[in-house]
Write an enzyme that holds these catalytic residues in place. Structure first.
Site, PDB file in Angstrom:
ATOM      1  N   ASP A  68     -19.424 -76.250   9.196  1.00  0.00           N
ATOM      2  CA  ASP A  68     -19.368 -77.406   8.272  1.00  0.00           C
ATOM      3  C   ASP A  68     -19.127 -78.698   9.122  1.00  0.00           C
ATOM      4  O   ASP A  68     -19.066 -79.877   8.896  1.00  0.00           O
ATOM      5  CB  ASP A  68     -18.401 -77.362   7.076  1.00  0.00           C
ATOM      6  CG  ASP A  68     -16.865 -77.131   7.766  1.00  0.00           C
ATOM      7  OD1 ASP A  68     -16.720 -76.800   8.938  1.00  0.00           O
ATOM      8  OD2 ASP A  68     -15.885 -76.932   6.956  1.00  0.00           O
ATOM      9  N   SER A  69     -19.079 -78.255  10.523  1.00  0.00           N
ATOM     10  CA  SER A  69     -19.004 -79.484  11.450  1.00  0.00           C
ATOM     11  C   SER A  69     -20.509 -80.258  11.371  1.00  0.00           C
ATOM     12  O   SER A  69     -20.569 -81.334  11.891  1.00  0.00           O
ATOM     13  CB  SER A  69     -19.094 -79.012  12.785  1.00  0.00           C
ATOM     14  OG  SER A  69     -19.943 -77.797  13.159  1.00  0.00           O
ATOM     15  N   ASP A 107     -20.358 -71.617   7.339  1.00  0.00           N
ATOM     16  CA  ASP A 107     -18.835 -71.755   6.627  1.00  0.00           C
ATOM     17  C   ASP A 107     -19.031 -71.930   5.088  1.00  0.00           C
ATOM     18  O   ASP A 107     -19.989 -72.693   4.910  1.00  0.00           O
ATOM     19  CB  ASP A 107     -18.675 -73.229   7.294  1.00  0.00           C
ATOM     20  CG  ASP A 107     -17.795 -73.125   8.517  1.00  0.00           C
ATOM     21  OD1 ASP A 107     -17.208 -72.126   8.577  1.00  0.00           O
ATOM     22  OD2 ASP A 107     -17.769 -74.075   9.511  1.00  0.00           O
ATOM     23  N   LYS A 137     -17.964 -67.567   7.177  1.00  0.00           N
ATOM     24  CA  LYS A 137     -16.560 -68.022   7.559  1.00  0.00           C
ATOM     25  C   LYS A 137     -15.850 -68.938   6.787  1.00  0.00           C
ATOM     26  O   LYS A 137     -16.341 -69.890   5.870  1.00  0.00           O
ATOM     27  CB  LYS A 137     -16.874 -68.709   9.032  1.00  0.00           C
ATOM     28  CG  LYS A 137     -15.638 -69.099   9.849  1.00  0.00           C
ATOM     29  CD  LYS A 137     -16.035 -69.540  11.263  1.00  0.00           C
ATOM     30  CE  LYS A 137     -16.270 -71.029  11.434  1.00  0.00           C
ATOM     31  NZ  LYS A 137     -15.468 -72.047  10.827  1.00  0.00           N
ATOM     32  N   GLU A 206      -8.950 -71.915  17.293  1.00  0.00           N
ATOM     33  CA  GLU A 206      -9.283 -72.847  17.501  1.00  0.00           C
ATOM     34  C   GLU A 206      -7.931 -73.880  18.177  1.00  0.00           C
ATOM     35  O   GLU A 206      -7.180 -73.996  17.280  1.00  0.00           O
ATOM     36  CB  GLU A 206     -10.063 -73.952  16.358  1.00  0.00           C
ATOM     37  CG  GLU A 206     -10.282 -75.520  16.923  1.00  0.00           C
ATOM     38  CD  GLU A 206     -11.425 -76.233  16.036  1.00  0.00           C
ATOM     39  OE1 GLU A 206     -11.733 -75.342  14.981  1.00  0.00           O
ATOM     40  OE2 GLU A 206     -11.514 -77.118  16.277  1.00  0.00           O
TER      41      GLU A 206
HETATM   42  O1  KIV Z   1     -17.644 -75.971  11.809  1.00  0.00           O
HETATM   43  C1  KIV Z   1     -17.548 -75.733  12.894  1.00  0.00           C
HETATM   44  O2  KIV Z   1     -18.381 -75.966  13.697  1.00  0.00           O
HETATM   45  C2  KIV Z   1     -16.469 -74.745  13.371  1.00  0.00           C
HETATM   46  C3  KIV Z   1     -16.603 -74.279  14.589  1.00  0.00           C
HETATM   47  C4  KIV Z   1     -15.701 -75.442  15.214  1.00  0.00           C
HETATM   48  C5  KIV Z   1     -15.750 -73.043  15.175  1.00  0.00           C
HETATM   49  O3  KIV Z   1     -15.951 -74.277  12.398  1.00  0.00           O
END
Ligand code: KIV
Length: 289
Positions: A68-69, A107, A137, A206
């Site tokens: 979700d980044s 995510d 995730k 993290e």
């Molecule tokens: O959303 C994402 O990219 C993440 C990573 C930083 C692990 O959760």
């Protein structure tokens, strides 16, 4: 054996390197468990579109995360908070379409699983059925344990995410390092054990002190995936735009930049604009007769 029966190759965990061993099917949770047994470290990168994901797949990255980044690295938001399920389904489906071999983890975005295990299940099923991802995730340790348990019981592979959880940016007041001090370190260990107990196949750590990440890694049977967790986790993950130098401005201390794509692309765009201005493009070889 009919068409839907897995072949023996599909049924077996790779016993060789994750990079060289799994070429005719997607990486599975069993391959990752076997890699931990062998002590083989592996890499994960984020991806948000089919083309970039295809490049990473061909490069042999065994696990791609549709993080979700995407909120701040692809969709132009300031944080991950605004990202919706519909956006995650669309981006995840593109990444699945662009790849053949990597395990694709998506995510669950903010607000898509915190209400109840049933809500988590509903949205995990969307990512698996509509986008075709192999795993989901979600953030949280003890607080997410019941949801992880239900998902795993239902056949959804779950990667957990503890330590700094970016969906809590407003509650945390930013992105501070987690697990500093005795109480916080004990909580991180409890969180790690809770997600393992609930059936998660791996856990992202993290922004935690390297020594604590090493301790968690030693105490868990499942792989730990570090981002700002030092060198001793079983795997590492980076946001691809940070790794390849596409991100504008400052990047976190834990990032190593392996290319300068922002400069390369900017230079290409400027050269193209200049060619158009001067009439150098299109030339005869770019024109039809
Ligand atoms: O959303 C994402 O990219 C993440 C990573 C930083 C692990 O959760």
């Amino acid at each position: 054996m009919n068409a839907s029966t897995p072949s023996p190759a599909q049924n077996q965990a790779s016993t060789t390197s994750l990079y060289g061993g799994v070429t005719n099917r997607r990486v599975t949770v069993r391959d990752l468990a076997a890699a931990k047994q062998r002590g083989e470290k592996w890499s994960m990168l984020t991806a948000y579109d089919a083309l970039t994901a295809g490049v990473f797949d061909e490069a042999g990255i065994p696990v791609l995360l549709v993080g979700d980044s995407a909120g701040n690295c692809h969709l132009g938001y300031e944080t991950t908070v605004p990202v919706t399920m519909d956006q995650m389904v669309m981006l995840s489906a593109a990444v699945v379409r662009g790849t053949k071999r990597a395990m694709i983890v998506a995510d669950l975005p903010f607000g898509s699983y915190q209400e109840s295990p049933a809500q988590a299940m509903h949205n995990a099923a969307r990512l698996m059925k509509e986008a075709g991802v192999g795993a989901v995730k979600l953030e949280g340790g003890e607080r997410s344990a019941r949801s992880i348990e239900l998902l795993v019981e239902a056949g959804v592979p779950v990667m957990a995410h503890i330590g700094l959880t970016p969906q809590s940016v407003h509650a945390l007041g930013g992105y501070p390092v987690q697990g500093r001090g005795d109480e916080a370190a004990h909580q991180l260990l409890r969180d790690a054990k809770a997600v393992q107990q609930s059936g998660a196949f791996a856990v992202v750590l993290e922004a935690v002190p390297a020594e604590l990440a090493a301790q968690v890694t030693e105490q868990l049977a499942i792989p730990t995936v570090g981002i700002g967790g030092g060198p001793d986790t079983d795997a590492q993950v980076l946001v691809w735009t940070d790794m390849a130098g596409m991100t504008a401005g400052r990047v976190p201390k834990f990032v190593k930049q392996y290319a300068d794509l922002r400069t390369v692309l900017g230079d290409a765009a400027r050269a193209y604009a200049e060619d158009v201005r001067t009439g150098a493009f299109p030339a005869a070889e770019h024109s039809f007769r």
